[in-house]
Design an enzyme around this catalytic site. Structure first.
Site, PDB file in Angstrom:
ATOM      1  N   LYS A 203       7.018 -12.301 -17.533  1.00  0.00           N
ATOM      2  CA  LYS A 203       6.633 -10.996 -18.076  1.00  0.00           C
ATOM      3  C   LYS A 203       5.298 -11.098 -18.782  1.00  0.00           C
ATOM      4  O   LYS A 203       4.418 -10.269 -18.592  1.00  0.00           O
ATOM      5  CB  LYS A 203       7.665 -10.457 -19.089  1.00  0.00           C
ATOM      6  CG  LYS A 203       8.945  -9.844 -18.577  1.00  0.00           C
ATOM      7  CD  LYS A 203       8.817  -8.582 -17.795  1.00  0.00           C
ATOM      8  CE  LYS A 203       8.490  -8.837 -16.363  1.00  0.00           C
ATOM      9  NZ  LYS A 203       9.575  -9.049 -15.434  1.00  0.00           N
TER      10      LYS A 203
ATOM     11  N   ARG B 233       2.158   1.151  -6.125  1.00  0.00           N
ATOM     12  CA  ARG B 233       2.359   0.231  -4.999  1.00  0.00           C
ATOM     13  C   ARG B 233       1.090  -0.529  -4.637  1.00  0.00           C
ATOM     14  O   ARG B 233       1.123  -1.495  -3.875  1.00  0.00           O
ATOM     15  CB  ARG B 233       2.817   1.009  -3.769  1.00  0.00           C
ATOM     16  CG  ARG B 233       4.160   1.672  -3.946  1.00  0.00           C
ATOM     17  CD  ARG B 233       4.553   2.350  -2.663  1.00  0.00           C
ATOM     18  NE  ARG B 233       4.851   1.371  -1.638  1.00  0.00           N
ATOM     19  CZ  ARG B 233       6.060   1.016  -1.263  1.00  0.00           C
ATOM     20  NH1 ARG B 233       7.090   1.572  -1.815  1.00  0.00           N
ATOM     21  NH2 ARG B 233       6.248   0.126  -0.329  1.00  0.00           N
TER      22      ARG B 233
ATOM     23  N   CYS C  91       0.855  -1.183   0.000  1.00  0.00           N
ATOM     24  CA  CYS C  91       0.000   0.000   0.000  1.00  0.00           C
ATOM     25  C   CYS C  91       0.893   1.236   0.000  1.00  0.00           C
ATOM     26  O   CYS C  91       2.057   1.178   0.379  1.00  0.00           O
ATOM     27  CB  CYS C  91      -0.863   0.018   1.243  1.00  0.00           C
ATOM     28  SG  CYS C  91      -1.815  -1.495   1.452  1.00  0.00           S
TER      29      CYS C  91
ATOM     30  N   ASN D 107       0.042  -0.112   6.210  1.00  0.00           N
ATOM     31  CA  ASN D 107       0.593  -1.016   5.212  1.00  0.00           C
ATOM     32  C   ASN D 107       1.196  -2.184   5.977  1.00  0.00           C
ATOM     33  O   ASN D 107       2.010  -1.972   6.873  1.00  0.00           O
ATOM     34  CB  ASN D 107       1.675  -0.276   4.402  1.00  0.00           C
ATOM     35  CG  ASN D 107       2.364  -1.178   3.402  1.00  0.00           C
ATOM     36  OD1 ASN D 107       1.862  -2.244   3.049  1.00  0.00           O
ATOM     37  ND2 ASN D 107       3.532  -0.749   2.944  1.00  0.00           N
ATOM     38  N   GLY D 108       0.776  -3.407   5.669  1.00  0.00           N
ATOM     39  CA  GLY D 108       1.293  -4.564   6.387  1.00  0.00           C
ATOM     40  C   GLY D 108       0.151  -5.483   6.779  1.00  0.00           C
ATOM     41  O   GLY D 108      -0.967  -5.362   6.257  1.00  0.00           O
TER      42      GLY D 108
ATOM     43  N   GLU E 105       2.244 -11.848 -16.271  1.00  0.00           N
ATOM     44  CA  GLU E 105       1.847 -10.825 -15.293  1.00  0.00           C
ATOM     45  C   GLU E 105       1.169  -9.623 -15.928  1.00  0.00           C
ATOM     46  O   GLU E 105       0.335  -8.985 -15.297  1.00  0.00           O
ATOM     47  CB  GLU E 105       3.004 -10.401 -14.381  1.00  0.00           C
ATOM     48  CG  GLU E 105       4.082  -9.561 -14.994  1.00  0.00           C
ATOM     49  CD  GLU E 105       5.152  -9.163 -13.975  1.00  0.00           C
ATOM     50  OE1 GLU E 105       4.837  -8.906 -12.810  1.00  0.00           O
ATOM     51  OE2 GLU E 105       6.328  -9.108 -14.367  1.00  0.00           O
TER      52      GLU E 105
ATOM     53  N   LYS F 294       3.846  -3.267  -6.942  1.00  0.00           N
ATOM     54  CA  LYS F 294       5.265  -3.174  -7.280  1.00  0.00           C
ATOM     55  C   LYS F 294       6.161  -3.785  -6.210  1.00  0.00           C
ATOM     56  O   LYS F 294       7.141  -4.429  -6.512  1.00  0.00           O
ATOM     57  CB  LYS F 294       5.630  -1.706  -7.516  1.00  0.00           C
ATOM     58  CG  LYS F 294       7.067  -1.486  -7.946  1.00  0.00           C
ATOM     59  CD  LYS F 294       7.330  -2.058  -9.318  1.00  0.00           C
ATOM     60  CE  LYS F 294       8.768  -1.899  -9.754  1.00  0.00           C
ATOM     61  NZ  LYS F 294       9.064  -2.794 -10.898  1.00  0.00           N
TER      62      LYS F 294
ATOM     63  N   GLU G   9      11.883 -15.834 -17.189  1.00  0.00           N
ATOM     64  CA  GLU G   9      11.591 -14.409 -17.089  1.00  0.00           C
ATOM     65  C   GLU G   9      10.646 -13.971 -18.217  1.00  0.00           C
ATOM     66  O   GLU G   9       9.717 -13.182 -17.983  1.00  0.00           O
ATOM     67  CB  GLU G   9      12.914 -13.619 -17.112  1.00  0.00           C
ATOM     68  CG  GLU G   9      12.795 -12.109 -17.126  1.00  0.00           C
ATOM     69  CD  GLU G   9      12.069 -11.515 -15.930  1.00  0.00           C
ATOM     70  OE1 GLU G   9      11.775 -12.222 -14.957  1.00  0.00           O
ATOM     71  OE2 GLU G   9      11.749 -10.309 -15.993  1.00  0.00           O
TER      72      GLU G   9
ATOM     73  N   TRP H  96      -3.608  -2.061  -1.499  1.00  0.00           N
ATOM     74  CA  TRP H  96      -3.519  -3.367  -2.159  1.00  0.00           C
ATOM     75  C   TRP H  96      -4.083  -4.343  -1.140  1.00  0.00           C
ATOM     76  O   TRP H  96      -3.492  -4.579  -0.088  1.00  0.00           O
ATOM     77  CB  TRP H  96      -2.064  -3.701  -2.488  1.00  0.00           C
ATOM     78  CG  TRP H  96      -1.886  -4.981  -3.234  1.00  0.00           C
ATOM     79  CD1 TRP H  96      -1.955  -5.154  -4.588  1.00  0.00           C
ATOM     80  CD2 TRP H  96      -1.612  -6.269  -2.675  1.00  0.00           C
ATOM     81  NE1 TRP H  96      -1.736  -6.475  -4.897  1.00  0.00           N
ATOM     82  CE2 TRP H  96      -1.520  -7.187  -3.751  1.00  0.00           C
ATOM     83  CE3 TRP H  96      -1.432  -6.752  -1.391  1.00  0.00           C
ATOM     84  CZ2 TRP H  96      -1.266  -8.535  -3.580  1.00  0.00           C
ATOM     85  CZ3 TRP H  96      -1.175  -8.106  -1.210  1.00  0.00           C
ATOM     86  CH2 TRP H  96      -1.085  -8.979  -2.296  1.00  0.00           C
TER      87      TRP H  96
ATOM     88  N   HIS I  46      10.071 -34.240 -21.401  1.00  0.00           N
ATOM     89  CA  HIS I  46       9.653 -34.959 -20.189  1.00  0.00           C
ATOM     90  C   HIS I  46       8.245 -34.546 -19.740  1.00  0.00           C
ATOM     91  O   HIS I  46       7.884 -34.775 -18.594  1.00  0.00           O
ATOM     92  CB  HIS I  46      10.658 -34.719 -19.061  1.00  0.00           C
ATOM     93  CG  HIS I  46      12.030 -35.213 -19.397  1.00  0.00           C
ATOM     94  ND1 HIS I  46      12.337 -36.557 -19.476  1.00  0.00           N
ATOM     95  CD2 HIS I  46      13.163 -34.559 -19.738  1.00  0.00           C
ATOM     96  CE1 HIS I  46      13.601 -36.706 -19.813  1.00  0.00           C
ATOM     97  NE2 HIS I  46      14.123 -35.489 -19.986  1.00  0.00           N
TER      98      HIS I  46
HETATM   99  O1  M6R Z   1      11.541  -5.645  -5.455  1.00  0.00           O
HETATM  100  P1  M6R Z   1      11.938  -7.083  -5.671  1.00  0.00           P
HETATM  101  O2  M6R Z   1      12.958  -7.240  -6.722  1.00  0.00           O
HETATM  102  O3  M6R Z   1      12.342  -7.763  -4.398  1.00  0.00           O
HETATM  103  O4  M6R Z   1      10.607  -7.786  -6.165  1.00  0.00           O
HETATM  104  C1  M6R Z   1      10.547  -9.159  -6.370  1.00  0.00           C
HETATM  105  C2  M6R Z   1       9.319  -9.529  -7.153  1.00  0.00           C
HETATM  106  O5  M6R Z   1       8.169  -9.182  -6.445  1.00  0.00           O
HETATM  107  C3  M6R Z   1       9.290  -8.836  -8.524  1.00  0.00           C
HETATM  108  O6  M6R Z   1      10.426  -9.120  -9.263  1.00  0.00           O
HETATM  109  C4  M6R Z   1       8.043  -9.278  -9.331  1.00  0.00           C
HETATM  110  O7  M6R Z   1       8.153 -10.627  -9.669  1.00  0.00           O
HETATM  111  C5  M6R Z   1       7.881  -8.397 -10.574  1.00  0.00           C
HETATM  112  N1  M6R Z   1       6.511  -7.980 -10.709  1.00  0.00           N
HETATM  113  C6  M6R Z   1       8.259  -9.078 -11.821  1.00  0.00           C
HETATM  114  O8  M6R Z   1       8.083  -8.300 -12.946  1.00  0.00           O
END
Ligand code: M6R
Length: 610
Positions: free
Chosen positions: A487, A27, A2, A100-101, A490, A605, A483, A74, A506
């Site tokens: 991408k 965030r 948040c 936040n938490g 998400e 984020k 990766e 969030w 496999h």
């Molecule tokens: O801030 P961080 O690098 O620790 O975040 C880790 C993951 O939450 C972050 O990489 C997430 O997977 C991204 N949304 C990927 O694009």
């Protein structure tokens, strides 16, 4: 997750809060709210949805106030709706609180408060905090003391800000596990969960640490522990600029950040390359270099994209530095009772430097006596401050939820750490120089790949309606396959999986038919011939093939439907180049599907809860 912002001072807080919330919206963005205190009155405005909805409502109300707090949410406990949005308040609406938490023992506290006659409006864990503070105020405590007494009873994580109608000269903030900063101005002060919310107003920042509380007034601030011990805090000058956190003419932050990579990659290695020695210079590691090179083992811990960067580093460290390396999901590491020795080095990687699981892994590794190094982007973040030593990636602020430029910059820094270790072990100066020269060429090579943007956009048009994707690569390009798949899923919500190419037979091979796009990362490296065999296997089963290939590879064109040709570099640096077309592919597919690429559904984020 948040976003938190607050203001006390001579100005009208409302535009400051709204603009701060817009900066923090990356965030968390399922609901937003503000609480203000003005002329002995308290006003609460909150809604489901974007900050822009809140902004319109606030605009219609024509309000002014010298004190207020704002929140963008969030959801963890309770669906995103107006009631569950923050601030939360007590019965007579004299107290406003944002959080936040996660309050883990909220049910126990709630039951006690229900017995005292408190009524709850929301489904959140947060609401117990405001009623508990209220109950302590009713027993004769001032706001600060009531917050301290409340936090003594709380199990969980929090960054909170509280204001109280009867004490309109202060905001009380506290943190444990969720970031909070105090911004200093003249006749005004600010609080926020992230410096980006304050950049328009001040660059003088105090970072609160876990277990600390600050009482912030118009003319000053006092920091103490929750247990009431006063603390002197260092004031930090922030170097980040407003331009860095603007879209700069791009339609999305994600596209801007992809396009920035020639610069961000350059900035990650600026001043860190020793051309004549074929070596790297990393000031942040100078005190621990001996301990690092004498480590028996490197353990890398991270989440998401940062974990993928860690996987690439595992190959780098083993192949080039000949150091045993393991990579762990931070979320598993912390609960797995891992075997860690004082001769181990644990590298935690985090763009935000605030990821709760990664922070917990760092603390566990430190507790067990390992050398703990941080690789972070956000300067002054909790992970950066708690690591014994570390290296900033200097990618600049990353606002798009999908990590792009941070990934390539993490790879640069991990390559530099590898080089530093390798040159003090078995790597010759000439071999080191090859790597240094290859690093130096990367920004230009990335620009070349970015020029393929429009042809990748055309490809996105063809594949945007697929329901599933498979990404395959080997060696250094296996983490790139993971990766690429992350991408895509998400931001486009298309199901995608990444696999080592040879694993396909496999199991995943069963998925292949004429509807399944299969993306091969098939650059000319040590496993190229094997990957070509895997491509043949997919082709034989009618899969739709896309290949990221080396620019001098003419053979591959006859096997696949589409190729994206990229310049060549040394094997360990290839992921920095091969990942970029996959970022662009995911971006364009998501845009063509009409989705919000910068704020994809359900994500945030920085994941500051478990
Ligand atoms: O801030 P961080 O690098 O620790 O975040 C880790 C993951 O939450 C972050 O990489 C997430 O997977 C991204 N949304 C990927 O694009």
């Amino acid at each position: 997750m948040c976003g938190i912002v607050g203001y006390i001072g001579d100005k009208n807080c409302l535009p400051i809060l709204i603009n701060g919330l817009k900066r923090l919206e990356y965030r968390g963005y399922d609901s937003a709210g503000i609480g203000i205190i003005t002329n002995g009155d308290s006003v609460l405005i909150k809604n489901k949805g974007k900050v822009s909805v809140l902004e319109d409502r606030v605009g219609e109300m024509n309000l002014e106030a010298p004190l207020g707090i704002g929140h963008t949410r969030w959801a963890t406990h309770g669906i995103p709706n107006e009631t569950n949005a923050h601030p939360h308040t007590n019965e007579d609406k004299s107290l406003f609180l944002i959080h936040n938490g996660i309050i883990e023992n909220y049910r126990t506290i709630k039951n006690e408060l229900l017995k005292l006659g408190y009524e709850f409006a929301s489904d959140t864990d947060t609401e117990v905090l405001v009623h508990l503070i209220d109950s302590f105020i009713n027993r004769g405590n001032d706001l600060c003391k009531a917050v301290q007494l409340t936090l003594n009873e709380v199990i969980g994580t929090y960054g909170i800000a509280v204001i109280y109608k009867s004490e309109p000269d202060k905001v009380v903030v506290a943190r444990k596990g969720s970031p909070l900063v105090v911004g200093l101005g003249e006749n005004e002060n600010f609080i926020a969960s992230d410096v980006s919310a304050l950049l328009a107003h001040t660059k003088q920042i105090i970072y609160l640490d876990d277990g600390e509380l600050a009482v912030v007034s118009r003319d000053g601030y006092k920091v103490k522990t929750i247990a009431d011990q006063e603390i002197e805090k260092e004031i930090h000058e922030i170097s980040m600029t407003l331009e860095e956190i603007d879209k700069g003419g791009y339609t999305h932050f994600m596209l801007k950040e992809i396009m920035e990579q020639p610069d961000s990659v350059f900035n990650s290695m600026r001043g860190r390359l020793l051309f004549d020695e074929g070596d790297a210079k990393l000031g942040g590691l100078s005190d621990v270099t001996n301990r690092l090179i004498n480590s028996e083992r490197i353990i890398i811990s991270a989440c998401g994209t940062s974990w993928h960067a860690g996987l690439v580093a595992e190959y780098m460290l083993e192949n080039i530095a000949r150091l045993p390396a393991e990579v762990e999901y931070a979320s598993e590491f912390r609960y797995r009772n891992p075997v860690i020795n004082s001769n181990d080095t644990v590298i935690v990687i985090s763009q935000s430097g605030e990821t709760a699981d990664t922070l917990a892994a760092l603390r566990e590794a430190k507790y067990r006596g390992a050398l703990v190094l941080g690789v972070c982007n956000v300067v002054g973040s909790t992970i950066a401050r708690e690591s014994e030593a570390g290296v900033y990636i200097h990618a600049g602020p990353e606002i798009g939820v999908a990590s792009t430029k941070a990934f390539t910059s993490q790879l640069i820094v991990l390559a530099l750490i590898t080089l530093l270790v390798a040159r003090r072990k078995a790597l010759s100066a000439d071999e080191g120089k090859l790597i240094v020269n290859a690093l130096r060429r990367l920004p230009e090579q990335i620009s070349h790949i970015l020029n393929l943007n429009s042809s990748i956009e055309l490809l996105a048009n063809e594949f945007k309606d697929a329901n599933n994707f498979l990404y395959l690569g080997r060696g250094y390009n296996f983490p790139v396959a993971l990766e690429g798949a992350l991408k895509l899923k998400e931001i486009s919500y298309i199901h995608a999986e990444g696999y080592p190419a040879a694993e396909m037979k496999h199991g995943p091979i069963a998925l292949i038919d004429e509807n399944l796009p299969v993306v091969f990362i098939a650059t000319k490296d040590s496993t190229y011939e094997k990957v070509i065999s895997n491509i043949e296997e997919v082709k034989a089963r009618g899969g739709r093939l896309i290949a990221i290939a080396s620019e001098n590879d003419d053979e591959i064109d006859r096997l696949v439907n589409h190729t994206i040709k990229i310049p060549d570099t040394v094997e360990m640096l290839r992921p920095i180049l091969t990942s970029i077309p996959l970022q662009l592919l995911a971006y364009h597919i998501a845009v063509k599907k009409g989705l919000n690429v910068d704020q994809p559904r359900n994500l945030a984020k920085s994941v500051t809860v478990e």
